[in-house]
Design a protein around this motif. Structure first.
Motif, PDB file in Angstrom:
ATOM      1  N   MET A 156       0.822  -1.214   0.000  1.00 17.98           N
ATOM      2  CA  MET A 156       0.000   0.000   0.000  1.00 17.98           C
ATOM      3  C   MET A 156       0.853   1.259   0.000  1.00 17.98           C
ATOM      4  SD  MET A 156      -3.215  -0.522  -0.169  1.00 17.98           S
ATOM      5  CE  MET A 156      -4.117  -2.072  -0.320  1.00 17.98           C
ATOM      6  N   ASN A 157       0.324   2.273  -0.613  1.00 17.05           N
ATOM      7  CA  ASN A 157       1.048   3.545  -0.713  1.00 17.05           C
ATOM      8  C   ASN A 157       0.301   4.613   0.098  1.00 17.05           C
ATOM      9  OD1 ASN A 157       2.103   6.000  -1.506  1.00 17.05           O
ATOM     10  ND2 ASN A 157       2.660   5.220  -3.522  1.00 17.05           N
ATOM     11  N   THR A 158       1.029   5.273   0.964  1.00 20.59           N
ATOM     12  CA  THR A 158       0.350   6.233   1.848  1.00 20.59           C
ATOM     13  C   THR A 158       0.124   7.596   1.199  1.00 20.59           C
ATOM     14  OG1 THR A 158       2.468   6.937   2.736  1.00 20.59           O
ATOM     15  CG2 THR A 158       1.299   5.187   3.914  1.00 20.59           C
ATOM     16  N   THR A 159       0.913   7.909   0.188  1.00 21.52           N
ATOM     17  CA  THR A 159       0.817   9.258  -0.381  1.00 21.52           C
ATOM     18  C   THR A 159      -0.115   9.331  -1.587  1.00 21.52           C
ATOM     19  OG1 THR A 159       2.723   8.849  -1.801  1.00 21.52           O
ATOM     20  CG2 THR A 159       3.154   9.796   0.351  1.00 21.52           C
ATOM     21  N   THR A 160      -0.337   8.222  -2.264  1.00 20.88           N
ATOM     22  CA  THR A 160      -1.146   8.254  -3.480  1.00 20.88           C
ATOM     23  C   THR A 160      -2.194   7.162  -3.472  1.00 20.88           C
ATOM     24  OG1 THR A 160       0.975   8.754  -4.521  1.00 20.88           O
ATOM     25  CG2 THR A 160      -0.952   8.643  -5.962  1.00 20.88           C
ATOM     26  N   PRO A 161      -3.230   7.348  -2.669  1.00 24.53           N
ATOM     27  CA  PRO A 161      -4.256   6.311  -2.600  1.00 24.53           C
ATOM     28  C   PRO A 161      -5.181   6.326  -3.807  1.00 24.53           C
ATOM     29  CG  PRO A 161      -4.794   8.137  -1.138  1.00 24.53           C
ATOM     30  CD  PRO A 161      -3.467   8.451  -1.741  1.00 24.53           C
ATOM     31  N   ARG A 162      -5.196   7.451  -4.559  1.00 23.85           N
ATOM     32  CA  ARG A 162      -6.130   7.564  -5.681  1.00 23.85           C
ATOM     33  C   ARG A 162      -5.426   7.285  -7.012  1.00 23.85           C
ATOM     34  NH1 ARG A 162      -3.916  11.964  -7.340  1.00 23.85           N
ATOM     35  NH2 ARG A 162      -3.431  13.672  -5.946  1.00 23.85           N
ATOM     36  N   ALA A 163      -6.175   7.392  -8.063  1.00 27.36           N
ATOM     37  CA  ALA A 163      -5.630   7.148  -9.396  1.00 27.36           C
ATOM     38  C   ALA A 163      -4.511   8.132  -9.706  1.00 27.36           C
ATOM     39  CB  ALA A 163      -6.729   7.259 -10.436  1.00 27.36           C
ATOM     40  N   SER A 164      -3.804   7.924 -10.767  1.00 28.41           N
ATOM     41  CA  SER A 164      -2.656   8.745 -11.123  1.00 28.41           C
ATOM     42  C   SER A 164      -3.055  10.215 -11.148  1.00 28.41           C
ATOM     43  CB  SER A 164      -2.121   8.315 -12.478  1.00 28.41           C
ATOM     44  OG  SER A 164      -2.856   8.940 -13.501  1.00 28.41           O
ATOM     45  N   SER A 165      -2.145  11.048 -10.694  1.00 26.85           N
ATOM     46  CA  SER A 165      -2.455  12.474 -10.599  1.00 26.85           C
ATOM     47  C   SER A 165      -2.644  13.081 -11.984  1.00 26.85           C
ATOM     48  CB  SER A 165      -1.343  13.195  -9.850  1.00 26.85           C
ATOM     49  OG  SER A 165      -0.098  12.891 -10.415  1.00 26.85           O
ATOM     50  N   ARG A 166      -2.083  12.457 -12.996  1.00 23.37           N
ATOM     51  CA  ARG A 166      -2.304  12.939 -14.352  1.00 23.37           C
ATOM     52  C   ARG A 166      -3.785  12.897 -14.710  1.00 23.37           C
ATOM     53  NH1 ARG A 166      -1.935  12.529 -19.920  1.00 23.37           N
ATOM     54  NH2 ARG A 166      -0.220  13.694 -20.826  1.00 23.37           N
ATOM     55  N   ASP A 167      -4.420  11.806 -14.344  1.00 19.54           N
ATOM     56  CA  ASP A 167      -5.860  11.692 -14.605  1.00 19.54           C
ATOM     57  C   ASP A 167      -6.659  12.669 -13.755  1.00 19.54           C
ATOM     58  OD1 ASP A 167      -5.484   9.814 -16.504  1.00 19.54           O
ATOM     59  OD2 ASP A 167      -5.975   8.088 -15.235  1.00 19.54           O
ATOM     60  N   ALA A 168      -6.199  12.860 -12.514  1.00 19.51           N
ATOM     61  CA  ALA A 168      -6.890  13.802 -11.635  1.00 19.51           C
ATOM     62  C   ALA A 168      -6.840  15.213 -12.216  1.00 19.51           C
ATOM     63  CB  ALA A 168      -6.253  13.778 -10.247  1.00 19.51           C
ATOM     64  N   ILE A 169      -5.680  15.589 -12.736  1.00 20.88           N
ATOM     65  CA  ILE A 169      -5.526  16.910 -13.364  1.00 20.88           C
ATOM     66  C   ILE A 169      -6.440  17.007 -14.572  1.00 20.88           C
ATOM     67  CG2 ILE A 169      -3.945  18.377 -14.669  1.00 20.88           C
ATOM     68  CD1 ILE A 169      -1.677  17.214 -12.870  1.00 20.88           C
ATOM     69  N   ARG A 170      -6.437  15.973 -15.388  1.00 19.55           N
ATOM     70  CA  ARG A 170      -7.258  15.967 -16.590  1.00 19.55           C
ATOM     71  C   ARG A 170      -8.748  16.123 -16.258  1.00 19.55           C
ATOM     72  NH1 ARG A 170      -7.731  13.945 -21.643  1.00 19.55           N
ATOM     73  NH2 ARG A 170      -5.699  13.036 -22.016  1.00 19.55           N
ATOM     74  N   THR A 171      -9.187  15.379 -15.267  1.00 20.70           N
ATOM     75  CA  THR A 171     -10.592  15.452 -14.869  1.00 20.70           C
ATOM     76  C   THR A 171     -10.954  16.838 -14.340  1.00 20.70           C
ATOM     77  OG1 THR A 171     -10.553  13.114 -14.277  1.00 20.70           O
ATOM     78  CG2 THR A 171     -12.360  14.439 -13.394  1.00 20.70           C
ATOM     79  N   ALA A 172     -10.101  17.373 -13.487  1.00 19.50           N
ATOM     80  CA  ALA A 172     -10.352  18.702 -12.923  1.00 19.50           C
ATOM     81  C   ALA A 172     -10.373  19.758 -14.021  1.00 19.50           C
ATOM     82  CB  ALA A 172      -9.274  19.036 -11.894  1.00 19.50           C
ATOM     83  N   ALA A 173      -9.428  19.659 -14.933  1.00 18.62           N
ATOM     84  CA  ALA A 173      -9.330  20.641 -16.022  1.00 18.62           C
ATOM     85  C   ALA A 173     -10.580  20.599 -16.895  1.00 18.62           C
ATOM     86  CB  ALA A 173      -8.084  20.360 -16.852  1.00 18.62           C
ATOM     87  N   GLU A 174     -11.024  19.404 -17.204  1.00 14.70           N
ATOM     88  CA  GLU A 174     -12.207  19.273 -18.058  1.00 14.70           C
ATOM     89  C   GLU A 174     -13.413  19.947 -17.409  1.00 14.70           C
ATOM     90  OE1 GLU A 174     -12.716  15.317 -19.453  1.00 14.70           O
ATOM     91  OE2 GLU A 174     -14.685  15.698 -20.326  1.00 14.70           O
ATOM     92  N   ARG A 175     -13.586  19.714 -16.123  1.00  9.09           N
ATOM     93  CA  ARG A 175     -14.720  20.300 -15.418  1.00  9.09           C
ATOM     94  C   ARG A 175     -14.617  21.830 -15.373  1.00  9.09           C
ATOM     95  NH1 ARG A 175     -17.239  21.435 -10.874  1.00  9.09           N
ATOM     96  NH2 ARG A 175     -15.372  21.711  -9.613  1.00  9.09           N
ATOM     97  N   LEU A 176     -13.455  22.333 -14.972  1.00  8.79           N
ATOM     98  CA  LEU A 176     -13.313  23.777 -14.787  1.00  8.79           C
ATOM     99  C   LEU A 176     -13.338  24.525 -16.112  1.00  8.79           C
ATOM    100  CD1 LEU A 176     -10.669  23.889 -11.913  1.00  8.79           C
ATOM    101  CD2 LEU A 176     -13.128  24.294 -11.793  1.00  8.79           C
ATOM    102  N   PHE A 177     -12.685  24.001 -17.130  1.00  8.72           N
ATOM    103  CA  PHE A 177     -12.671  24.679 -18.430  1.00  8.72           C
ATOM    104  C   PHE A 177     -14.084  24.771 -19.011  1.00  8.72           C
ATOM    105  CE2 PHE A 177      -7.977  23.582 -19.239  1.00  8.72           C
ATOM    106  CZ  PHE A 177      -7.578  24.873 -18.974  1.00  8.72           C
ATOM    107  N   THR A 178     -14.834  23.693 -18.912  1.00  5.29           N
ATOM    108  CA  THR A 178     -16.191  23.732 -19.479  1.00  5.29           C
ATOM    109  C   THR A 178     -17.107  24.639 -18.660  1.00  5.29           C
ATOM    110  OG1 THR A 178     -16.748  21.720 -18.248  1.00  5.29           O
ATOM    111  CG2 THR A 178     -16.150  21.456 -20.550  1.00  5.29           C
TER     112      THR A 178
END
Lengths: 182, 182
Positions: free
Chosen positions: B1-23
């Motif tokens: 287990m990894n304590t610092t990155t429990p979620r999906a890759s941060s690249r995807d997180a950035i992509r998802t956030a960007a898509e929401r905010l840009f639109t």
DNA sequence: GTCTATACGACGATAGAC
DNA sequence: GTCTATCGTCGTATAGAC
């Protein structure tokens, strides 16, 4: 005599410079410092005189497009005359319209664009239409003119750009005419 | 287990956030730091992964609008079917289209908008038109659809916004139909 | 390799001296 | 009315910690 201000008021110089740069490069592509340099003036003066970049933009980007000639022309060829008037409205119109369109997020620019759209596209035709759906038909006419500008100037559709003005005026004019005199 | 990155890759997180905010807020209204905060990530990481704000914008603002259903439908009701398809295309389409339109100064976004316009509006109809002016008639159809979107979403024309979808589909569909089967 | 910390230059805007 | 100095924020680059 004043030794520091031999030329016209710097307010006018700023206004002239802003109008040129905004229409050429758009809102985001023009910096306050660019305008100041073009007007040979201190950047702080630009803000001081116009209370902000957006205010200056709104004050300079005004479309004086009065299709007055259409108000008393015959109803028959009105569709084509209207399109022809719009297509012939020159480079300045194109620049102002494009700049407004692309900067139309923000409350102020958005409602300015709406004003321009209504007063230049909708209102002149609305006055001359009859029937209980006149409002809707005028809005549709305006959307078609807007769509033509959008295709030509924003998208840069090569097919439409390559078409002859006469051809476009005839074809789009015919569509408008069906909405004007159904 | 990894304590610092429990979620999906941060690249995807950035992509998802960007898509929401840009639109939602558009290009100019969204900062790299906003995206980073939304994705719970360091701002520098956004640039590192996507090589610039505009690149990230282009990578997220893609319109998957495949009117495949229209390619084999009857030629008869194609005009109305096309308009209906576009009007029903949802909130996401609206956001992406608006964001692209308003950011379309700059070379990259401009040609992306052109791609979207051609592939979503022009091409599907172009394939089904006949005659030596088919190219021009397809471009006119696309300009009318673009004009409708422009009036509804950019200008916010209250008359068109208040109209029933069925009414718009029938009226705009009829205009398109005249260009499809003259 | 993935990520953080820090810093840089340019931007719009403000306060205050002349 | 004009300039100087400065502020906070933007997009971005880099050095180095994990």
């Amino acid at each position: 005599m004043n030794t520091t201000t031999p030329r016209a008021s710097s307010r006018d110089a700023i206004r002239t410079a802003a109008e040129r740069l905004f229409t050429e490069r758009g809102y985001a592509g023009t910096t306050v410092r660019d305008i100041a340099a073009e007007a040979a003036v201190d950047p702080a003066l630009v803000i001081r005189h116009f209370a902000g970049k957006e205010q200056l933009f709104l004050e300079t980007m005004q479309l004086a497009l009065e299709p007055a000639a259409l108000l008393d022309g015959p109803l028959d060829g009105l569709g084509e005359a209207f399109i022809r008037f719009m297509l012939d409205s020159g480079e300045q119109t194109r620049g102002v319209y494009l700049a407004l369109l692309r900067a139309s997020d923000t409350e102020g620019v958005g409602s300015r664009l709406k004003d321009v759209h209504v007063s230049a596209f909708v209102a002149p035709l609305r006055e001359r239409l009859e029937g209980d759906d006149a409002e809707l038909r005028a809005a549709m006419c305006a959307s078609i003119v807007g769509g033509l500008f959008y295709s030509l100037w924003v998208v840069g559709d090569e097919t439409l750009l390559a078409a002859l003005t006469d051809d476009l005026a005839r074809r789009y004019g015919a569509m408008l005419q069906q909405l004007i005199t159904p």
